[in-house]
Structures are given as C-alpha cells and as structure tokens.
Scaffold this active site. Structure first.
Site, short mmCIF file in Angstrom:
data_model
loop_
_atom_site.label_atom_id
_atom_site.label_comp_id
_atom_site.label_asym_id
_atom_site.label_seq_id
_atom_site.Cartn_x
_atom_site.Cartn_y
_atom_site.Cartn_z
N ASP A 30 70.36 -28.66 -99.72
CA ASP A 30 70.74 -29.97 -100.26
C ASP A 30 71.03 -29.79 -101.75
O ASP A 30 70.23 -29.19 -102.47
CB ASP A 30 69.58 -30.96 -100.02
CG ASP A 30 69.96 -32.40 -100.29
OD1 ASP A 30 70.47 -32.69 -101.40
OD2 ASP A 30 69.75 -33.25 -99.41
N ILE A 31 72.18 -30.33 -102.21
CA ILE A 31 72.53 -30.12 -103.63
C ILE A 31 71.69 -30.97 -104.59
O ILE A 31 71.66 -30.68 -105.78
CB ILE A 31 74.02 -30.40 -103.98
CG1 ILE A 31 74.55 -31.63 -103.26
CG2 ILE A 31 74.88 -29.18 -103.79
CD1 ILE A 31 75.85 -32.14 -103.87
N ASN A 86 67.16 -39.76 -91.74
CA ASN A 86 67.55 -41.14 -92.00
C ASN A 86 68.65 -41.52 -91.03
O ASN A 86 69.68 -40.83 -90.97
CB ASN A 86 68.02 -41.30 -93.44
CG ASN A 86 66.95 -40.90 -94.44
OD1 ASN A 86 65.78 -41.16 -94.24
ND2 ASN A 86 67.35 -40.24 -95.52
N GLN A 93 70.29 -43.74 -94.86
CA GLN A 93 71.31 -42.72 -94.59
C GLN A 93 72.52 -42.98 -95.48
O GLN A 93 73.08 -44.08 -95.48
CB GLN A 93 71.72 -42.75 -93.11
CG GLN A 93 72.68 -41.62 -92.75
CD GLN A 93 73.01 -41.56 -91.25
OE1 GLN A 93 72.67 -42.47 -90.49
NE2 GLN A 93 73.67 -40.50 -90.84
N HIS A 99 71.92 -35.61 -89.74
CA HIS A 99 71.33 -34.41 -90.33
C HIS A 99 69.83 -34.59 -90.48
O HIS A 99 69.34 -35.70 -90.68
CB HIS A 99 71.96 -34.10 -91.70
CG HIS A 99 71.89 -35.24 -92.67
ND1 HIS A 99 72.78 -36.28 -92.65
CD2 HIS A 99 70.99 -35.51 -93.65
CE1 HIS A 99 72.47 -37.15 -93.60
NE2 HIS A 99 71.37 -36.72 -94.21
N HIS A 101 66.51 -33.46 -92.66
CA HIS A 101 66.04 -32.89 -93.94
C HIS A 101 64.79 -32.05 -93.67
O HIS A 101 63.90 -32.49 -92.94
CB HIS A 101 65.62 -33.99 -94.91
CG HIS A 101 66.71 -34.91 -95.36
ND1 HIS A 101 67.29 -34.82 -96.60
CD2 HIS A 101 67.32 -35.96 -94.73
CE1 HIS A 101 68.21 -35.78 -96.72
NE2 HIS A 101 68.24 -36.49 -95.60
P1 5GP Z 1 70.85 -39.02 -96.37
O1 5GP Z 1 70.39 -40.01 -97.41
O2 5GP Z 1 72.20 -39.38 -95.82
O3 5GP Z 1 69.81 -38.77 -95.33
O4 5GP Z 1 70.96 -37.66 -97.16
C1 5GP Z 1 72.13 -37.09 -97.60
C2 5GP Z 1 71.75 -35.85 -98.40
O5 5GP Z 1 72.92 -35.07 -98.57
C3 5GP Z 1 71.23 -36.17 -99.80
O6 5GP Z 1 69.91 -35.64 -99.93
C4 5GP Z 1 72.22 -35.49 -100.73
O7 5GP Z 1 71.61 -34.87 -101.84
C5 5GP Z 1 72.92 -34.48 -99.84
N1 5GP Z 1 74.31 -34.24 -100.16
C6 5GP Z 1 75.26 -35.17 -100.43
N2 5GP Z 1 76.46 -34.58 -100.65
C7 5GP Z 1 76.26 -33.25 -100.49
C8 5GP Z 1 77.11 -32.12 -100.58
O8 5GP Z 1 78.32 -32.21 -100.85
N3 5GP Z 1 76.56 -30.89 -100.37
C9 5GP Z 1 75.23 -30.75 -100.06
N4 5GP Z 1 74.78 -29.50 -99.88
N5 5GP Z 1 74.39 -31.80 -99.97
C10 5GP Z 1 74.90 -33.03 -100.19
#
Ligand code: 5GP
Ligand code: ZN
Length: 136
Positions: A30-31, A86, A93, A99, A101
């Site tokens: 995760d970035i 999420n 989400q 995905h 985590h």
């Molecule tokens: P969500 O809130 O949808 O469960 O989590 C999305 C996750 O994706 C976040 O923790 C965010 O930091 C990560 N993320 C968003 N854009 C990118 C990306 O371009 N590359 C990577 N490696 N992670 C990303």
C-alpha cells in the site's frame, strides 16, 4: 474496468511494488501504509466487493493473503497483523476493486483498530439473527 487503478496495476499499466502474484491474485505494498509493510491483496479479475467475487478468485485471494501475512511476519518480525476489508463506501472503501489489507502490528505502534460496543435490548439479538438467516 478502464478507470480502476488496481486493474491498471494488475495489467502493469501503473507501477506497484509487488510481493506476490499467481494466476488469480496479486499482492503489493500500500503506498500510504497504516504501518510500514502494509500490503494489499486483490483478485486479478475486477470485482467491487467480497460479495461480488467468484469462489475461485476469493479462494485464491484469501490464500494469497495467508501466504503474504506469514511472509510479512517473518520478514518484518511483527508478532501480529490485522486483516481488514472495506466493502462499500459507507465502510470506507475508496478503491472500488475488492482488496484485503494486511497490516503488520508492532508492540506499542500507534495504530488503533477499535470500536465502541453497543448492547442489544431483550430479544433483539435473535431478531437480528432471523433477519440474516432468511437470506443464507
Ligand atoms: P480502501 O479504503 O479502498 O479499502 O483502501 C484503498 C487503499 O489503496 C488505501 O490504503 C490506499 O493507500 C491504497 N492505494 C490507493 N491508490 C494506490 C495506488 O495507486 N497504489 C497502491 N499501491 N496503493 C494505493
Ligand atoms: Zn479493477
């Protein structure tokens, strides 16, 4: 899914730091990590949420998560980890490609994944079970 960033990562159209890949699933860092080493595991095929995923993709993704979680723990020396998924914007989400985590946890890290607890009234817990069981 043309505008999906995780589909673009799967296709190699945007870069990601990958730690795992098989025919159905991919794992990458995760970035914007909650803790350093925080990984994401996603099915290669686009699905929005857990409930949209085919059984094969789901099995591959959760098995990949297990593999990656073990490797994170061995590589970083963390004793514990949180698995978070999420599903839906109300659940936080942001990226609409399903995905999981994997967040490594360290003694005295400052991350808090806790919620306050509610109470059921009288028979309410059974009523909630009935509402759910109707659709199982
Ligand atoms: P969500 O809130 O949808 O469960 O989590 C999305 C996750 O994706 C976040 O923790 C965010 O930091 C990560 N993320 C968003 N854009 C990118 C990306 O371009 N590359 C990577 N490696 N992670 C990303
Ligand atoms: Zn996608």
């Amino acid at each position: 899914m043309e505008d999906c960033i995780f589909c673009k990562i799967v296709q190699g159209k945007i870069p990601a730091v990958k730690v795992y890949e098989d025919a159905h699933a991919i794992g990458f860092l995760d970035i914007m990590p909650a803790n350093k080493g925080h990984c994401l595991v996603a099915p290669k095929k686009h699905s929005q949420a857990l409930t949209d995923m085919g059984d094969k993709d789901l099995a591959a993704t959760i098995l990949a998560a297990k593999k990656i979680a073990k490797a994170i723990s061995l590589g970083l020396g963390n004793a514990g980890f949180n698995i978070v998924m999420n599903n839906g914007k109300e659940a936080g989400q942001v990226v609409n490609h399903a995905h999981i985590h994997i967040i490594p946890r360290f003694q005295k890290d400052r991350l808090r994944i806790k919620w306050s607890h509610l109470k059921y009234e009288d028979n309410e817990i059974k009523e909630y079970a009935e509402k759910i069981k109707k659709f199982i």
